[in-house]
Structure formats: C-alpha cells, structure tokens
Design an enzyme around this catalytic site. Sequence first.
Site, PDB file in Angstrom:
ATOM      1  N   ASP A 117       0.855  -1.196   0.000  1.00  0.00           N
ATOM      2  CA  ASP A 117       0.000   0.000   0.000  1.00  0.00           C
ATOM      3  C   ASP A 117       0.888   1.242   0.000  1.00  0.00           C
ATOM      4  O   ASP A 117       2.028   1.203   0.462  1.00  0.00           O
ATOM      5  CB  ASP A 117      -0.848   0.044   1.287  1.00  0.00           C
ATOM      6  CG  ASP A 117      -2.064  -0.886   1.236  1.00  0.00           C
ATOM      7  OD1 ASP A 117      -2.407  -1.366   0.144  1.00  0.00           O
ATOM      8  OD2 ASP A 117      -2.661  -1.126   2.296  1.00  0.00           O
ATOM      9  N   ARG A 133      -0.966  -0.991  -8.349  1.00  0.00           N
ATOM     10  CA  ARG A 133      -2.353  -0.584  -8.094  1.00  0.00           C
ATOM     11  C   ARG A 133      -2.329   0.935  -8.272  1.00  0.00           C
ATOM     12  O   ARG A 133      -1.456   1.607  -7.725  1.00  0.00           O
ATOM     13  CB  ARG A 133      -2.794  -0.923  -6.668  1.00  0.00           C
ATOM     14  CG  ARG A 133      -4.164  -0.302  -6.338  1.00  0.00           C
ATOM     15  CD  ARG A 133      -4.475  -0.322  -4.843  1.00  0.00           C
ATOM     16  NE  ARG A 133      -4.495  -1.675  -4.323  1.00  0.00           N
ATOM     17  CZ  ARG A 133      -4.189  -1.965  -3.054  1.00  0.00           C
ATOM     18  NH1 ARG A 133      -3.844  -1.021  -2.201  1.00  0.00           N
ATOM     19  NH2 ARG A 133      -4.214  -3.214  -2.639  1.00  0.00           N
TER      20      ARG A 133
HETATM   21  C1  LIG Z   1      -8.712  -1.274  -3.578  1.00  0.00           C
HETATM   22  C2  LIG Z   1      -8.283   0.079  -3.097  1.00  0.00           C
HETATM   23  C3  LIG Z   1      -7.066   0.228  -2.483  1.00  0.00           C
HETATM   24  C4  LIG Z   1      -6.627   1.486  -2.071  1.00  0.00           C
HETATM   25  N1  LIG Z   1      -5.343   1.635  -1.567  1.00  0.00           N
HETATM   26  C5  LIG Z   1      -4.911   2.866  -1.273  1.00  0.00           C
HETATM   27  C6  LIG Z   1      -3.549   3.081  -0.889  1.00  0.00           C
HETATM   28  O1  LIG Z   1      -2.703   2.162  -0.817  1.00  0.00           O
HETATM   29  N2  LIG Z   1      -3.157   4.350  -0.603  1.00  0.00           N
HETATM   30  C7  LIG Z   1      -4.034   5.423  -0.685  1.00  0.00           C
HETATM   31  O2  LIG Z   1      -3.607   6.568  -0.439  1.00  0.00           O
HETATM   32  N3  LIG Z   1      -5.322   5.238  -1.032  1.00  0.00           N
HETATM   33  C8  LIG Z   1      -5.772   4.005  -1.323  1.00  0.00           C
HETATM   34  N4  LIG Z   1      -7.083   3.839  -1.717  1.00  0.00           N
HETATM   35  C9  LIG Z   1      -8.061   4.953  -1.559  1.00  0.00           C
HETATM   36  C10 LIG Z   1      -8.083   5.843  -2.785  1.00  0.00           C
HETATM   37  O3  LIG Z   1      -6.860   6.518  -2.894  1.00  0.00           O
HETATM   38  C11 LIG Z   1      -9.238   6.868  -2.717  1.00  0.00           C
HETATM   39  O4  LIG Z   1      -9.078   7.678  -1.601  1.00  0.00           O
HETATM   40  C12 LIG Z   1     -10.626   6.253  -2.653  1.00  0.00           C
HETATM   41  O5  LIG Z   1     -10.715   5.104  -3.450  1.00  0.00           O
HETATM   42  C13 LIG Z   1     -11.664   7.272  -3.166  1.00  0.00           C
HETATM   43  O6  LIG Z   1     -11.410   7.628  -4.505  1.00  0.00           O
HETATM   44  P1  LIG Z   1     -12.238   7.046  -5.750  1.00  0.00           P
HETATM   45  O7  LIG Z   1     -11.304   6.913  -6.896  1.00  0.00           O
HETATM   46  O8  LIG Z   1     -12.900   5.807  -5.361  1.00  0.00           O
HETATM   47  O9  LIG Z   1     -13.245   8.124  -6.210  1.00  0.00           O
HETATM   48  P2  LIG Z   1     -14.176   9.199  -5.525  1.00  0.00           P
HETATM   49  O10 LIG Z   1     -14.464  10.164  -6.613  1.00  0.00           O
HETATM   50  O11 LIG Z   1     -13.587   9.698  -4.258  1.00  0.00           O
HETATM   51  O12 LIG Z   1     -15.460   8.382  -5.196  1.00  0.00           O
HETATM   52  C14 LIG Z   1     -16.330   7.935  -6.213  1.00  0.00           C
HETATM   53  C15 LIG Z   1     -17.635   7.564  -5.617  1.00  0.00           C
HETATM   54  O13 LIG Z   1     -17.451   6.508  -4.668  1.00  0.00           O
HETATM   55  C16 LIG Z   1     -17.975   6.919  -3.422  1.00  0.00           C
HETATM   56  N5  LIG Z   1     -17.024   6.548  -2.398  1.00  0.00           N
HETATM   57  C17 LIG Z   1     -15.703   6.719  -2.409  1.00  0.00           C
HETATM   58  N6  LIG Z   1     -15.173   6.275  -1.259  1.00  0.00           N
HETATM   59  C18 LIG Z   1     -16.225   5.832  -0.531  1.00  0.00           C
HETATM   60  C19 LIG Z   1     -16.367   5.273   0.742  1.00  0.00           C
HETATM   61  N7  LIG Z   1     -15.346   5.059   1.524  1.00  0.00           N
HETATM   62  N8  LIG Z   1     -17.603   4.934   1.165  1.00  0.00           N
HETATM   63  C20 LIG Z   1     -18.661   5.125   0.399  1.00  0.00           C
HETATM   64  N9  LIG Z   1     -18.603   5.668  -0.814  1.00  0.00           N
HETATM   65  C21 LIG Z   1     -17.408   6.015  -1.261  1.00  0.00           C
HETATM   66  C22 LIG Z   1     -18.067   8.423  -3.433  1.00  0.00           C
HETATM   67  O14 LIG Z   1     -19.129   8.829  -2.610  1.00  0.00           O
HETATM   68  C23 LIG Z   1     -18.299   8.723  -4.883  1.00  0.00           C
HETATM   69  O15 LIG Z   1     -19.649   8.720  -5.196  1.00  0.00           O
HETATM   70  C24 LIG Z   1      -7.500   2.609  -2.196  1.00  0.00           C
HETATM   71  C25 LIG Z   1      -8.730   2.454  -2.818  1.00  0.00           C
HETATM   72  C26 LIG Z   1      -9.137   1.221  -3.280  1.00  0.00           C
HETATM   73  C27 LIG Z   1     -10.433   1.119  -4.006  1.00  0.00           C
END
Ligand SMILES: Cc1cc2nc3c(=O)[nH]c(=O)nc-3n(C[C@H](O)[C@H](O)[C@H](O)COP(=O)(O)OP(=O)(O)OC[C@H]3O[C@@H](n4cnc5c(N)ncnc54)[C@H](O)[C@@H]3O)c2cc1C
Length: 304
Positions: free
Chosen positions: A125, A176
């Site tokens: 991560d 990722r």
């Molecule tokens: C498999 C995976 C691994 C990850 N690993 C890391 C990592 O190693 N380091 C790191 O910094 N970040 C990590 N992240 C988090 C990532 O960086 C984002 O902060 C997070 O995924 C939100 O961004 P988004 O691209 O989903 O889009 P957004 O535009 O933020 O969200 C899109 C939609 O999804 C919904 N949504 C987003 N998050 C949530 C939530 N928690 N609950 C409910 N609805 C939600 C929003 O409401 C919106 O409608 C990871 C995410 C995923 C999916």
Amino acid sequence: MSWFDKLVVMTLPLAPKPLVKRFARRYVAGETLEEMLGAVRRLNREGMMATIDVLGEFISHKDEALQAAQQYKTILEAVARERLDANISVKLSQMGLLLDKDLCYDIMSDLVATAARLRNFVRIDMEDSPCTSDTIAIYLRLRKQYDNVGIVLQAYLRRTLGDARDIMRAGAGHFRLCKGIYIEPRQIAFRDHKLINKNYALVLEEMFKNEAYVGIATHNEELVWDAMRLIDQYRLKRDEYEFQMLLGVDEELRSIILDGGHRLRVYVPFGKDWYAYSLRRLKENPSIARHIIKAFFRGLSSRR
Ligand SMILES: Cc1cc2nc3c(=O)[nH]c(=O)nc-3n(C[C@H](O)[C@H](O)[C@H](O)COP(=O)(O)OP(=O)(O)OC[C@H]3O[C@@H](n4cnc5c(N)ncnc54)[C@H](O)[C@@H]3O)c2cc1C
C-alpha cells in the site's frame, strides 16, 4: 463537500465507538481471522478476488512490526489451506519503515519469500508523502529478488507519472493505481478533482502503453469508464489487468464491472485497529457519517 458535511466529518470523532462500529461493519470484515476468512469466502463465491489488510499503521517498536508480519504469514497459510483467491496488502509503516529502513526491508523480504513459497502475492500500500520515496526504494529492492510483489501509486501526487516511468524502466511495473487518500499540500499534490481524474487517466494510459499490470482501484464511474476505454484501445486480455474496490463501497458499480466481464478484487480490511480505518472511510462518505452523528445526537437528547 458542503459546509454541513464538513461539520459532520469534524464531529465524527466525538461519536462513541460502539455507534461508529455499527455503521463501520460494512467496511471492515470483523476483528478476527475467522470473520475475515468468512468475508473472503463469500466474495470468492460471488466471483470476486480479495486482498487482505490487517488494520494498523504506524508502530513504535520492532516487536510490533514482527508481530504484524507474523499475522500476515498466518493469513497466507490460511488462504493456501482453504485455496482462497486472495492476496495481501501491506503498509510499510506497519513493518517498521519509520523505525529502521533495513529492518523494514528484512521483514518484507521474509514476508514476500513466504508468499512466494505459497504461490501468493504481496501488494505494498502507499501511505502519506513522507513515505513515498522510501516505499518505492524498498519495493525496487524487493523486485530485484522477487516477482510476486507490487506497489501502489497515487494519482493525486504530481510526481506519480515520473515515478511510474522510473519503476517501469526498472522492469517492475506491477501497480495498483488509486487517487490517494491522505491530505497533502498543493505544492506536491493536485487538489482539483477534475485534475486528479485527468492525471489518473494519463498515468493509467502510460502504464498500459508500457504493458504494466494494473489494479485499477477506484469507485469513480468516470474513471471506470476511462479505464474501460483504455482496456479496449490497448486490446488487453482479461487477465492483463483488474479492477479493485474497497469492501462495502458502491456494490452496484461492483456488479456492473463484473457483468462487463472484468475481474474485480475487493480490499478486505480486518483486525482490532478497525476504528481509525473506519473513520477514514466514513469521512469519505458523509451520507453514512450523517446517520452516525444523527444517532449520536438523538442518543444524547433522549438521555436528557
Ligand atoms: C482497492 C483500493 C485500495 C486502495 N489503496 C490505497 C492506498 O494504498 N493508498 C491510498 O492513499 N489510497 C488508497 N485507496 C483509496 C483511494 O486513494 C481513494 O481515496 C478512494 O478510493 C476514493 O477515490 P475514488 O477513486 O474511489 O473516487 P471518488 O471520486 O472519491 O469516489 C467515487 C464515488 O465513490 C464513493 N465513495 C468513495 N469512497 C467511498 C467510501 N469510503 N464509502 C462510500 N462511498 C465512497 C463516493 O461517494 C463517490 O460517489 C485505495 C482504494 C481502493 C479502491
């Protein structure tokens, strides 16, 4: 985020833990190994892969890092025993990165070797920006010895396109790609959501162009659309990429991706340290956070 949602997010840490736990259940697969394995079995049955995260980040003693690594080894053994389709996601701060980089490398090397013996894979991560360069350096050191390890890059960081190119030049393109979850200064990170999306698509295309393997980690439908466009454009086979989503988030989009014939991996966090992780997830979803705050205040007023 509206001013009301900002207020909700600020108030959230004041809510009592049992109340947060009730709402956090959808994001965290319990506190025990058995609860987590149950969640992974269910996902596998429904045609999804998993990546398992033992919750917990910064540590202050070497013993805590060794203990966390041991927990991950136990998980790898259980996954192999049950023939589950799941790998592990590991934070280097939990493996001692901020105590001693060589210690962290040694612990990771041992863990990746265990995963290799069990034909499994370790995803590193990515944490906040003070960890970025050291995380990449340890990843590249590990890749000199092992193929079964990959890294996460964050599209909100201005340096990410360059990092992706350097890593691919070193022959270590197993990524990722996510947006990034920490609060970073504008000097080093894009703040504008549209720009972050543009950079995500740019970096993803650069990765595909260079035949890297990418876990496309997002719940943002626009980015999922961009990814599908690029998958089509680069004529990628089903096993040359995967989508990734967090447990409990937008299960409708999850089934849309699966119905489109793509592979999808769900990030399954579990463990005793569920609270900090749940607060982060809930802060990203003020609509659920709002329920907690409402329940909290309702509880207070009924006690008066
Ligand atoms: C498999 C995976 C691994 C990850 N690993 C890391 C990592 O190693 N380091 C790191 O910094 N970040 C990590 N992240 C988090 C990532 O960086 C984002 O902060 C997070 O995924 C939100 O961004 P988004 O691209 O989903 O889009 P957004 O535009 O933020 O969200 C899109 C939609 O999804 C919904 N949504 C987003 N998050 C949530 C939530 N928690 N609950 C409910 N609805 C939600 C929003 O409401 C919106 O409608 C990871 C995410 C995923 C999916």
